[in-house]
Scaffold this motif. Structure first.
Motif, PDB file in Angstrom:
ATOM      1  N   ARG A  25       4.058  54.818  84.581  1.00 15.50           N
ATOM      2  CA  ARG A  25       5.051  55.190  85.591  1.00 15.50           C
ATOM      3  C   ARG A  25       5.980  53.997  85.810  1.00 15.50           C
ATOM      4  O   ARG A  25       5.532  52.856  85.818  1.00 15.50           O
ATOM      5  N   ASP A  80       2.213  61.720  92.173  1.00 13.98           N
ATOM      6  CA  ASP A  80       2.372  63.132  91.817  1.00 13.98           C
ATOM      7  C   ASP A  80       2.755  63.936  93.056  1.00 13.98           C
ATOM      8  O   ASP A  80       2.462  63.544  94.189  1.00 13.98           O
ATOM      9  N   VAL A 138       9.843  63.403  84.563  1.00 13.51           N
ATOM     10  CA  VAL A 138       8.396  63.585  84.462  1.00 13.51           C
ATOM     11  C   VAL A 138       8.076  64.155  83.091  1.00 13.51           C
ATOM     12  O   VAL A 138       8.563  65.244  82.730  1.00 13.51           O
ATOM     13  N   ASP A 139       7.300  63.414  82.330  1.00 14.11           N
ATOM     14  CA  ASP A 139       6.936  63.809  80.968  1.00 14.11           C
ATOM     15  C   ASP A 139       8.168  64.184  80.157  1.00 14.11           C
ATOM     16  O   ASP A 139       8.195  65.178  79.420  1.00 14.11           O
ATOM     17  N   ILE A 182       7.774  59.218  85.094  1.00 14.27           N
ATOM     18  CA  ILE A 182       6.325  59.419  85.052  1.00 14.27           C
ATOM     19  C   ILE A 182       5.961  60.015  83.700  1.00 14.27           C
ATOM     20  O   ILE A 182       6.481  61.066  83.315  1.00 14.27           O
ATOM     21  N   ASP A 183       5.092  59.342  82.967  1.00 13.97           N
ATOM     22  CA  ASP A 183       4.541  59.865  81.718  1.00 13.97           C
ATOM     23  C   ASP A 183       3.031  59.977  81.895  1.00 13.97           C
ATOM     24  O   ASP A 183       2.312  58.964  81.891  1.00 13.97           O
ATOM     25  N   HIS A 184       2.551  61.218  82.076  1.00 16.13           N
ATOM     26  CA  HIS A 184       1.139  61.421  82.354  1.00 16.13           C
ATOM     27  C   HIS A 184       0.268  61.070  81.144  1.00 16.13           C
ATOM     28  O   HIS A 184       0.709  61.146  79.990  1.00 16.13           O
ATOM     29  N   ASP A 211      -1.926  53.231  84.403  1.00 13.57           N
ATOM     30  CA  ASP A 211      -3.260  53.677  84.832  1.00 13.57           C
ATOM     31  C   ASP A 211      -3.640  53.181  86.220  1.00 13.57           C
ATOM     32  O   ASP A 211      -4.832  52.956  86.513  1.00 13.57           O
ATOM     33  N   ASP A 254      -1.582  56.592  81.244  1.00 17.87           N
ATOM     34  CA  ASP A 254      -0.651  57.039  82.279  1.00 17.87           C
ATOM     35  C   ASP A 254       0.337  55.894  82.555  1.00 17.87           C
ATOM     36  O   ASP A 254      -0.066  54.778  82.882  1.00 17.87           O
TER      37      ASP A 254
END
Length: 524
Positions: A143, A509, A518-519, A127-129, A497, A141
């Motif tokens: 994922r 999330d 995550v990130d 996951i890259d916010h 997105d 965003d």
């Protein structure tokens, strides 16, 4: 347990009229009952269509539900007990103890992948916010997870009627990935295949799987297999067998309008390197251990030590004497099929007629029409460098010892070897510098590197690799054994997105209960 000779198409038993074909008892070459149905073109169409229809349902099932299915298969295979062992023994000639172990491995693989599903690590979730105020441009965003390819065809293997066949590792890993499976049973052990197919079908019914999640179709010759591989709905192939068979499947898959991957395990001589200090310290023990590995299961293992390299000298002479003595006491063993026995005797005869080779060891005379007699040949490193074709696999209990003049000649021989499943170093502390020099070469050569052991025997673990550069496998980036085998039947998909309500549960999330990045940071 009564065999009917029926096909299994989308959980339904199907009997075809006509003579069909029969299995052959490995020890005698005589046909055994019953007659088995030969799949028609319509049967292939029905099986693949059912797998395609099952895919949207099966691939979206919760991981826990698929894990329960795999565990149910394992339970059903275990419940077959002695009936499975007895039929497999008749069709393959393999001893009961070996087959009982293989049965345990087969059900164990199903349970391994059930555990893998529950862990969820195989999804490689990331996951890259979004960073909407990033300059000079906003960051979206993103994922990612791995998703199943689609229906898969698996070909049963001759040398492992359980662990690499109908309910073997290819089937287990494909089902775990979320791919329905259509198995092309091996014509050498159709009764064994029927028993295992029945177990999988019962497990599918008990756990509420879609009907097309599994099918078994039979038929001697190549037409059924070719029809499966060229069907546009099949998205990958698993195969264990000969180099000729594997490369033919690769060509069929590559020539499709939309090519697909073929994961074929094919040919390997699994070189063993006897380094000087180890050879000096324990030549006799190495000679005996080598013969035990070579003759195990009549030499019909993918990881059989078919090539040995040592440096010329008294220690290597001691190894040869010990190996020759051990081989003289090795009884002949029933081989899997008359065809495999014929190919083995032809290969040994080819070596025997080669001027550069000398036979130094031989097992006991054949005790039956399909029994293989062990054989050991030697040649010099100089002659090998002049003609490395002598390293072609002879499938069975035959091996070639290359007597190298020095370390440089051994390294030169390595440079001429094809890709291998394994490479083995026998070494002592005094060999560490040499082993350190050889290791980068061996990493390029093989998928598994052993020290002070023998390559026969493949543990089913998270860290196992059963694969290697061509021609040992068609894709050296993959493994057919161990938890990473699931990767062959998955591909990455990124979601950019997407609204949270549309995201897969593993990418939303909050706590997903699986390992994720995550990130850029690993998290649970």
């Amino acid at each position: 347990m009564t065999l009917t000779g029926e096909l299994f198409i989308a959980s339904k038993r199907v009997k075809r009229d006509g003579g069909g074909f029969r299995a052959v008892q490995a020890s005698t070459g005589q046909e055994i009952e019953p007659a088995f149905s030969v799949a028609t073109t319509d049967d292939v169409e029905t099986a693949v269509a059912a797998a395609e229809a099952a895919f949207p349902v099966y691939s979206q099932m919760p991981r826990e539900k698929r894990a329960e299915f795999l565990e149910a298969i394992a339970d059903e295979i275990d419940a077959l007990g002695d009936a499975l062992t007895e039929r497999a023994h008749a069709e393959s000639g393999l001893p009961a103890a070996r087959l009982n172990g293989e049965r345990g491995r087969t059900s164990g693989q199903m349970r391994l992948f059930a555990r893998e599903l529950r862990l969820g690590e195989y999804l490689r979730a990331r996951i890259d916010h979004a960073i909407p105020d990033r300059q000079p441009a906003p960051k979206p965003d993103l994922r990612l997870r791995l998703v199943p390819l689609g229906p898969v065809t698996v070909f049963g293997a001759s040398n492992f009627p359980l662990a690499f066949s109908v309910g073997g590792g290819d089937t287990a890993s494909a089902l775990a990935a979320g791919c329905p499976v259509v198995v092309k049973g091996h014509s050498a052990h159709p009764g064994t295949a029927e028993l295992v197919a029945g177990a999988i079908t019962r497990a599918a019914e008990k756990t509420g799987m879609p009907k097309g999640v599994f099918s078994l179709i039979n038929g001697p010759g190549n037409s059924v297999g070719a029809a499966l591989v060229t069907d546009p709905r099949i998205k990958a192939v698993g195969f264990t067998g000969s180099r000729g068979g594997g490369t033919q499947l690769m060509k069929l898959a590559a020539n499709r309008p939309v090519p697909i991957p073929v994961y074929a395990e094919m040919s390997s001589v699994n070189p063993v390197f006897l380094l000087p200090a180890a050879l000096e310290a324990r030549a006799e023990a190495l000679g005996a251990g080598f013969v035990a590995s070579l003759t195990m299961g009549a030499g019909q293992f993918c990881t059989n030590p078919g090539l040995v390299l040592g440096i010329e000298g008294p220690a290597l002479d001691r190894f040869v004497t010990a190996a020759t003595d051990a081989m003289a006491g090795a009884p002949s063993q029933v081989m899997l099929t008359p065809g495999i026995h014929k190919a083995y005797t032809s290969g040994v005869a080819r070596w025997a007629s080669a001027p550069a080779l000398s036979q130094v060891g031989q097992g006991q005379e054949a005790a039956g029409p399909t029994c293989g007699q062990a054989a050991l040949f030697t040649m010099t490193g100089k002659d090998f460098l002049a003609d490395p074709s002598h390293a072609e696999e002879v499938f069975g209990a035959a091996s070639l010892l290359v007597r190298c003049a020095d370390v440089n000649e051994m390294a030169a021989v390595i440079g001429l070897l094809e890709g291998q499943l394994t490479a083995t170093l026998h070494l002592d502390d005094g060999d560490l510098d040499l082993a350190r020099q050889l290791l980068p070469r061996l990493e390029r050569l093989a998928g598994r590197i052993l020290a002070n052991g023998w390559p026969t025997g493949v543990e089913v673990t998270d860290a196992q690799v059963h694969g290697g550069p061509f021609p040992s496998t068609s894709d050296g980036r993959s493994t057919s054994v161990g938890a990473l085998a699931i990767d062959r039947f998955l591909r990455p998909v990124a979601y950019q997105d997407l609204p949270a309500a549309l995201l897969p549960v593993e990418l939303r999330d909050g706590d997903a209960g699986i390992p994720r990045r995550v990130d850029g940071k690993p998290t649970l």
